[in-house]
Design a protein around this motif. Structure first.
Motif, PDB file in Angstrom:
ATOM      1  N   TRP A  34      -4.783  13.055   4.672  1.00 35.76           N
ATOM      2  CA  TRP A  34      -4.541  11.849   5.151  1.00 35.76           C
ATOM      3  C   TRP A  34      -4.233  10.741   3.995  1.00 35.76           C
ATOM      4  O   TRP A  34      -3.215  10.038   4.108  1.00 35.76           O
ATOM      5  N   ARG A  35      -5.071  10.540   3.142  1.00 38.45           N
ATOM      6  CA  ARG A  35      -4.928   9.667   1.966  1.00 38.45           C
ATOM      7  C   ARG A  35      -3.629   9.959   1.171  1.00 38.45           C
ATOM      8  O   ARG A  35      -2.736   9.057   0.871  1.00 38.45           O
ATOM      9  N   SER A  36      -3.280  11.109   0.976  1.00 35.95           N
ATOM     10  CA  SER A  36      -2.027  11.662   0.270  1.00 35.95           C
ATOM     11  C   SER A  36      -0.759  11.289   1.044  1.00 35.95           C
ATOM     12  O   SER A  36       0.010  10.622   0.539  1.00 35.95           O
ATOM     13  N   PHE A  37      -0.875  11.409   2.548  1.00 34.01           N
ATOM     14  CA  PHE A  37       0.171  11.316   3.277  1.00 34.01           C
ATOM     15  C   PHE A  37       0.591   9.623   3.188  1.00 34.01           C
ATOM     16  O   PHE A  37       1.688   9.164   3.049  1.00 34.01           O
ATOM     17  N   MET A  38      -0.620   9.096   3.466  1.00 33.69           N
ATOM     18  CA  MET A  38      -0.682   7.500   3.661  1.00 33.69           C
ATOM     19  C   MET A  38       0.229   6.936   2.100  1.00 33.69           C
ATOM     20  O   MET A  38       0.829   5.963   2.260  1.00 33.69           O
ATOM     21  N   LYS A  39      -0.295   7.514   0.993  1.00 27.99           N
ATOM     22  CA  LYS A  39       0.092   7.039  -0.310  1.00 27.99           C
ATOM     23  C   LYS A  39       1.705   7.182  -0.105  1.00 27.99           C
ATOM     24  O   LYS A  39       2.250   6.130  -0.838  1.00 27.99           O
ATOM     25  N   LYS A  40       2.322   8.089  -0.067  1.00 27.85           N
ATOM     26  CA  LYS A  40       3.814   8.253   0.299  1.00 27.85           C
ATOM     27  C   LYS A  40       4.226   7.270   1.112  1.00 27.85           C
ATOM     28  O   LYS A  40       5.378   6.518   0.922  1.00 27.85           O
ATOM     29  N   GLN A  41       3.588   7.113   2.412  1.00 30.52           N
ATOM     30  CA  GLN A  41       4.242   6.162   3.428  1.00 30.52           C
ATOM     31  C   GLN A  41       4.035   4.651   3.106  1.00 30.52           C
ATOM     32  O   GLN A  41       4.920   3.958   3.167  1.00 30.52           O
ATOM     33  N   LYS A  43       4.172   3.741  -0.318  1.00 30.93           N
ATOM     34  CA  LYS A  43       5.103   3.627  -1.221  1.00 30.93           C
ATOM     35  C   LYS A  43       6.551   3.153  -0.853  1.00 30.93           C
ATOM     36  O   LYS A  43       7.197   2.498  -1.170  1.00 30.93           O
ATOM     37  N   ARG A  44       6.829   4.140   0.530  1.00 32.23           N
ATOM     38  CA  ARG A  44       8.131   3.994   1.102  1.00 32.23           C
ATOM     39  C   ARG A  44       8.405   2.448   1.609  1.00 32.23           C
ATOM     40  O   ARG A  44       9.327   1.840   1.600  1.00 32.23           O
ATOM     41  N   ALA A  45       7.100   2.036   2.304  1.00 36.73           N
ATOM     42  CA  ALA A  45       7.132   0.721   2.915  1.00 36.73           C
ATOM     43  C   ALA A  45       7.324  -0.373   1.960  1.00 36.73           C
ATOM     44  O   ALA A  45       8.133  -1.399   2.051  1.00 36.73           O
ATOM     45  N   ARG A  46       6.859  -0.083   0.957  1.00 36.73           N
ATOM     46  CA  ARG A  46       6.864  -1.315  -0.295  1.00 36.73           C
ATOM     47  C   ARG A  46       8.235  -1.328  -0.641  1.00 36.73           C
ATOM     48  O   ARG A  46       9.007  -2.346  -1.107  1.00 36.73           O
ATOM     49  N   MET A  47       8.931  -0.117  -0.827  1.00 33.56           N
ATOM     50  CA  MET A  47      10.286   0.013  -1.234  1.00 33.56           C
ATOM     51  C   MET A  47      11.241  -0.958  -0.394  1.00 33.56           C
ATOM     52  O   MET A  47      12.088  -1.636  -0.626  1.00 33.56           O
ATOM     53  N   PHE A  48      10.947  -0.621   0.955  1.00 29.62           N
ATOM     54  CA  PHE A  48      11.887  -1.312   1.997  1.00 29.62           C
ATOM     55  C   PHE A  48      11.556  -2.782   2.132  1.00 29.62           C
ATOM     56  O   PHE A  48      12.461  -3.632   2.324  1.00 29.62           O
ATOM     57  N   PHE A  49      10.246  -3.342   1.825  1.00 29.93           N
ATOM     58  CA  PHE A  49       9.830  -4.640   1.552  1.00 29.93           C
ATOM     59  C   PHE A  49      10.600  -5.130   0.480  1.00 29.93           C
ATOM     60  O   PHE A  49      11.260  -6.554   0.596  1.00 29.93           O
ATOM     61  N   GLN A  50      10.665  -4.491  -0.553  1.00 30.25           N
ATOM     62  CA  GLN A  50      11.336  -5.084  -1.793  1.00 30.25           C
ATOM     63  C   GLN A  50      12.955  -5.152  -1.275  1.00 30.25           C
ATOM     64  O   GLN A  50      13.667  -6.128  -1.867  1.00 30.25           O
TER      65      GLN A  50
END
Length: 83
Positions: A34-41, A43-50
């Motif tokens: 779960w932690r590995s999965f969420m790290k990817k999610q 990272k993606r969310a932070r890209m969209f926020f940027q």
């Protein structure tokens, strides 16, 4: 909140890539998978926020502040999830 209502809005193909299932999500157990999965999610969310932050200046003045406020609020939520 969504899982309590029987809903999952996570990419099924990516859950499977990390060896996770809907049942894992409904059970709410935090595992290394779960932690590995969420790290990817995250990272993606932070890209969209940027991307959103970069685009705010393109909005009309009247529209900027609500978008900025939302962006800041959702970033704080993401920070809490990450922590």
């Amino acid at each position: 909140e969504d899982t309590r209502r029987g809903r999952i809005y996570l990419p099924q193909d990516e859950l499977a890539q990390y060896g996770l299932s809907d049942e894992d999500i409904f059970n709410g157990k935090v595992t290394d998978k779960w932690r590995s999965f969420m790290k990817k999610q995250i990272k993606r969310a932070r890209m969209f926020f940027q991307e959103a932050e970069n685009g705010v200046t393109e909005l009309s003045r009247a529209s900027r502040w609500p978008v900025w406020a939302s962006l800041l609020l959702y970033r704080q939520i993401l920070d809490e999830i990450e922590a």
